[in-house]
Every structure is written in C-alpha cells, then in structure tokens.
Design a protein around this motif. Structure first.
Motif, PDB file in Angstrom:
ATOM      1  N   LEU A 275       0.827  -1.212   0.000  1.00 59.72           N
ATOM      2  CA  LEU A 275       0.000   0.000   0.000  1.00 59.72           C
ATOM      3  C   LEU A 275       0.863   1.264   0.000  1.00 59.72           C
ATOM      4  O   LEU A 275       0.568   2.233  -0.700  1.00 59.72           O
ATOM      5  CB  LEU A 275      -0.948   0.004   1.202  1.00 59.72           C
ATOM      6  CG  LEU A 275      -2.091  -1.017   1.135  1.00 59.72           C
ATOM      7  CD1 LEU A 275      -2.851  -1.047   2.456  1.00 59.72           C
ATOM      8  CD2 LEU A 275      -3.046  -0.705  -0.012  1.00 59.72           C
TER       9      LEU A 275
ATOM     10  N   GLY B 196     -10.253   3.264  -3.437  1.00 61.80           N
ATOM     11  CA  GLY B 196      -9.828   2.065  -2.716  1.00 61.80           C
ATOM     12  C   GLY B 196      -9.264   2.409  -1.354  1.00 61.80           C
ATOM     13  O   GLY B 196      -9.629   1.812  -0.346  1.00 61.80           O
TER      14      GLY B 196
ATOM     15  N   PHE C   4      -9.214  -3.765  -2.101  1.00 58.66           N
ATOM     16  CA  PHE C   4      -9.040  -2.954  -0.901  1.00 58.66           C
ATOM     17  C   PHE C   4      -9.893  -3.464   0.261  1.00 58.66           C
ATOM     18  O   PHE C   4      -9.514  -3.315   1.416  1.00 58.66           O
ATOM     19  CB  PHE C   4      -9.336  -1.479  -1.201  1.00 58.66           C
ATOM     20  CG  PHE C   4      -8.156  -0.756  -1.771  1.00 58.66           C
ATOM     21  CD1 PHE C   4      -7.199  -0.208  -0.924  1.00 58.66           C
ATOM     22  CD2 PHE C   4      -7.965  -0.654  -3.132  1.00 58.66           C
ATOM     23  CE1 PHE C   4      -6.089   0.447  -1.435  1.00 58.66           C
ATOM     24  CE2 PHE C   4      -6.863   0.001  -3.656  1.00 58.66           C
ATOM     25  CZ  PHE C   4      -5.919   0.552  -2.808  1.00 58.66           C
TER      26      PHE C   4
ATOM     27  N   ARG D 201      -8.595  -4.167   3.848  1.00 58.75           N
ATOM     28  CA  ARG D 201      -9.199  -3.570   5.034  1.00 58.75           C
ATOM     29  C   ARG D 201      -9.400  -4.630   6.117  1.00 58.75           C
ATOM     30  O   ARG D 201      -9.076  -4.424   7.277  1.00 58.75           O
ATOM     31  CB  ARG D 201     -10.553  -2.936   4.693  1.00 58.75           C
ATOM     32  CG  ARG D 201     -11.191  -2.305   5.918  1.00 58.75           C
ATOM     33  CD  ARG D 201     -12.575  -1.802   5.640  1.00 58.75           C
ATOM     34  NE  ARG D 201     -13.473  -2.897   5.311  1.00 58.75           N
ATOM     35  CZ  ARG D 201     -14.640  -2.737   4.698  1.00 58.75           C
ATOM     36  NH1 ARG D 201     -15.033  -1.538   4.347  1.00 58.75           N
ATOM     37  NH2 ARG D 201     -15.415  -3.776   4.434  1.00 58.75           N
TER      38      ARG D 201
END
Lengths: 248, 258
Positions: free
Chosen positions: A157, A196, B31, B35
């Motif tokens: 990320l 996202g 995502f 998460r």
C-alpha cells in the motif's frame, strides 16, 4: 566462604553471544539492502525516462526496466533467504523502506505494460496486485501462518502511494508530449485507487498520512483533465471512463 | 466489473469518509480484503497494548509491595506475599488472554507493544533477589512468568537493567533503617552485588539504540548512589545515630541525574 555467588556468568556469556549474533545479522542485512538500494535506484532512473518517452516507445523502456527489476529480484531472493533464518518482524524495519521502493518500480513497470503474467496480461494502466508483485519477485506475500520473509500489505500500500505521486507528474508530461489520452487513463486509475484507499479503516500512522496525500495527486490529474476538456482537446472524459471500466 | 450496489460498512467509526453511494471502483474488492486484514492487525495490536498497559501497572504494584520488604533471605511477610500473588494471578489472566495473538510470527511484530514484559521481568528478578540474593536466570524468569508467553533474551536483559533502580531504592531504605548495607552472613552485601552486576553489564557489547543508552545511564547512576551509601557508612558510620539517612541530595550537582 562457602556458598553461591550473585550471578551465574553463563547468563552474561549467553547474552553477549546473542548481542553479537544480532549485530552480525544486522551487518549482513545492511550489505544486502545496500545492494538492493542501488538496484532500485537504477530502475527508478530508467523509469524517470518515461516522462520524456512517447507511448510508442514504452516497450523498449519496459524491457530495460524489467531487466533492472530482474536484478532486484535476485537481491530480494538473497534477502529472503537470509531474513527467513530469523524472526521476520525483528529485522523487517531495516529493509521495509527499500523493499517498498522496489515494489513501486515493479508496480510502475506493470502499469506501463510490463510484466505480463498468466493471471494478469500486460496492458497499459493495469494495477499489479500484491500477488502479482509476489510473482514478479518470487517471494511470498502477506504470510500469516509462517515466520519467513514476505511482502506485507502495508509495504504494498505504501508503494502504491509513492506510485500515484509519479503518475500525476506523468499526466502533465504526457500532455506536453502531445499525448492527450494518457491523462484520462491516469485519471480513471488514480481515482479508483483513491476510492480504494477510502475503503480502509486507517489508524493514525504513516499509512494514513500517505493515503491521505493521494488526494493531492488525484487533484493534480483532475486539473490536467480539466484543462484538456476545457479546450476540447479530448473526447468527453466520461467516455474514456466507461472504456476503462469495461476493460477492467 | 459492474458498478452499483455498495455494501454497508460494518459499523466502524469513520463514517464521515464513507461514500456509501459512490460506484464501486475497479479496485474495491482488493481494498476490502486489505481492510479486513489490516483491521485484524489493528485490533490485535490494540488488545496487546491494553493488556501491556495493565500488566505494566500490576508489575509496578508488585515492585512497590516488594519495596516494603525489610530483609534479604527471608520469606516475604504474609500480607506482601498475598499482594504479590494476587497481582501475579491478574497478570496471568491478562497475558493468557493475548497468548493466542502471539504466534511465532507476531511475537516480534508486537514486541514494542509488549514492553510490559520488561517490567514483569524487573518485578520477578527483584522478588528473586530479595529471596535468594542472586540474579534470576533467564530460565527461572521464564518459569516464573505466569503465562504461556515467551520471554526473549532482550526482554530479560532490559528487564534486569531496571532491577538496578530497585536495588538502589532497597539499599537506601534498608541502610537507613539498619545502619548497614544488607547482605548475607558471608559478607557479600548489596553494594558488592550491584557492582558485580554493573560490571557484567558494562562488559556487554554496546547496542546502538537510544533505549540502551538511556538504560545504561540510569544503571550507572544507581550504582553511584549505592556507592555513596557505602561511603557514607564508612565515613560517618561511627557518628551516625540509628535511623539517620545519608543525604541523597549529594546527587544534585550531577546534571544528568533525573
């Protein structure tokens, strides 16, 4: 004087050994990481040429960067081997930053159309997933049941947030080179990526800070698209949007 | 990918950034997976931090109780023993509640959040010293930890670092009460012990972290304070009435003294 002493000297001999062992491990890792840093810098330097390269010449550039990333792969393989002899998170912070930069170069190259994989064919504007990155570097990702080297979600990320800032620069430079379509591709991509990041429940840490900064990259790209649209230099961006969606 | 139906968010507080009616982007699923994984990690860390804070507080309370002990080599008075036992039992419950979170992979991942173990080692080593006038070994420490949580050599090392402060306080108080340094029948007293332990630490290779430098500085200060006690006893010992305390304000000129 009969009895016991305060301490068994073995305690400190063993502590001494542990400290020395740890120092040695850190030194070995430092050397590997330094080599990785150089390989990453090479790939970064090659990638920076994209800002002056027309889209037609991407394949040649991709070939060069892929070779540079091949070098990273070898060094990361070595890192993986050494690091897997020790608890992963004990030393992870040493290489995390460098590995992140390496991932950014791989994500970038894949986005430009490099690194075709069975599961995800080469295409401009494609996002290499965490699993793809694992395949590119031939290391595991997001390991949970085993204490060995891997690439973490956080590293991936964070690498993405580095990537978006360069994409916003590319949007500007592609316009300068007369490519008015690329900013639209970038715009869709970066907006979806930002959406996202919004899905994550971030804590107040580095990832939160960097994910928050992505919106400025989005804004820069939006400004470019706005300038182009205002002057009628592109098809309506909504068309491009739907095109990207169906291509996904 | 079809746009459209947005799922409900599962009750997390950051509602303001939720864009419930926005279409799903092409990376939404990816995502969402991230998460869930990150939430798991954050929740786990949260649990560990909470437990760690409580274990630290309990360990400190054990140490306070132990500072009320007056003699070496003796069973603790029943009330003190009771306090120590009940707190160790609480620590045991707390640590066992997170034992499952500390798989081999995660033990190091959260080691910073688990600094309570140093505090616990400090308490255990102090109790051990009071009973036996010896330094607890890593194996004895592990055996004394009332839970299935691994004590690393570094937890041990940093925990024993903090023992110096406790020895110093104990030496100061007992010297004031008795007019001599506590020790055993064979002439080994607490000043000699703290010297020996200090030397053992000085012999270790230096670890280039801020944490280590702070600890070793604190250790040296404690050693110096006990040395001053010994000095005070010899110089003024014959004149001093029972109960007189060597003047600890002597430390004031030392600028690095906390």
């Amino acid at each position: 004087m009969s009895s016991q002493t305060l301490l068994n000297p073995e305690i400190f001999t063993s502590l001494n050994d542990r400290i020395e062992e740890e120092t040695a491990v850190r030194e070995t890792l430092t050397q590997i990481i330094q080599r990785l840093e150089r390989a990453v810098a090479t790939a970064q330097a090659l990638l920076s040429r994209v800002h002056g390269t027309p889209r037609a010449r991407y394949p040649a550039l991709i070939e060069q960067v892929e070779a540079a990333i091949g070098e990273q792969r070898e060094i990361i393989g070595e890192l993986s081997k050494t690091a897997s002899n020790h608890p992963y998170y004990k030393y992870n912070s040493k290489w995390s930053r460098t590995v992140q930069s390496a991932i950014t170069t791989a994500i970038y190259t894949a986005w430009l159309g490099g690194f075709p994989l069975d599961t995800s064919p080469a295409r401009l504007g494609r996002l290499a997933s965490l699993e793809d990155i694992g395949k590119i570097y031939q290391v595991p990702t997001n390991l949970k049941d085993k204490d060995a080297f891997h690439i973490t979600i956080e590293e991936y990320l964070l690498a993405l947030t580095d990537f978006t800032s360069d994409l916003s620069r590319l949007a500007i430079n592609s316009v300068t080179m007369g490519d008015f379509e690329l900013p639209l591709v970038i715009s869709t991509f970066i907006k979806d990526l930002f959406a996202g990041f919004q899905v994550l429940n971030l804590k107040n840490d580095i990832l939160r800070k960097r994910a928050d900064a992505v919106k400025y990259d989005v804004k820069r790209v939006e400004d470019v698209v706005y300038d182009l649209s205002l002057r009628g230099l592109v098809k309506r961006p909504t068309d491009a949007d739907t095109e990207m969606k169906t291509g996904a | 990918m079809s746009g459209g139906v947005k799922r409900d968010r599962d009750g997390n507080a950051r509602a303001k950034s939720a864009r419930d009616d926005a279409p799903r982007g092409q990376f939404h699923d990816m995502f969402e997976t991230f998460r869930d994984e990150l939430d798991e990690h954050y929740d786990r860390r949260e649990r560990i931090i909470k437990v760690s804070r409580d274990v630290t507080a309990l360990s400190k309370k054990i140490i306070f109780s132990l500072q009320r002990v007056k003699n070496l080599h003796a069973e603790f008075p029943p009330n003190i023993q009771k306090e120590v036992d009940s707190r160790l039992a609480e620590i045991s419950t707390l640590l066992n509640s997170i034992a499952a979170d500390l798989t081999p992979l995660n033990r190091q991942r959260y080691s910073y959040s688990l600094r309570c173990l140093e505090e616990l080692v400090e308490a255990l080593s102090f109790a051990h010293y009071l009973r036996h006038q010896t330094l607890i070994t890593p194996a004895e420490t592990q055996a004394a930890v009332p839970a299935d949580v691994q004590i690393s050599p570094f937890d041990y090392m940093y925990g024993v670092f903090d023992l110096f402060g406790e020895l110093m306080r104990f030496a100061t108080v007992t010297t004031a009460q008795r007019g001599e340094l506590v020790g055993n029948d064979e002439g080994r007293n607490i000043l000699g012990d703290i010297h020996e332990l200090g030397c053992a630490y000085e012999m270790l290779p230096e670890i280039p972290t801020k944490d280590y430098r702070q600890k070793i500085t604190a250790m040296r200060q404690s050693v110096v304070k006990v040395e001053k006690l010994g000095y005070g006893l010899v110089v003024r010992g014959s004149e001093r009435p029972k109960g007189w305390v060597p003047d600890m304000k002597d430390d004031a000129p030392d600028p690095s003294s906390p």
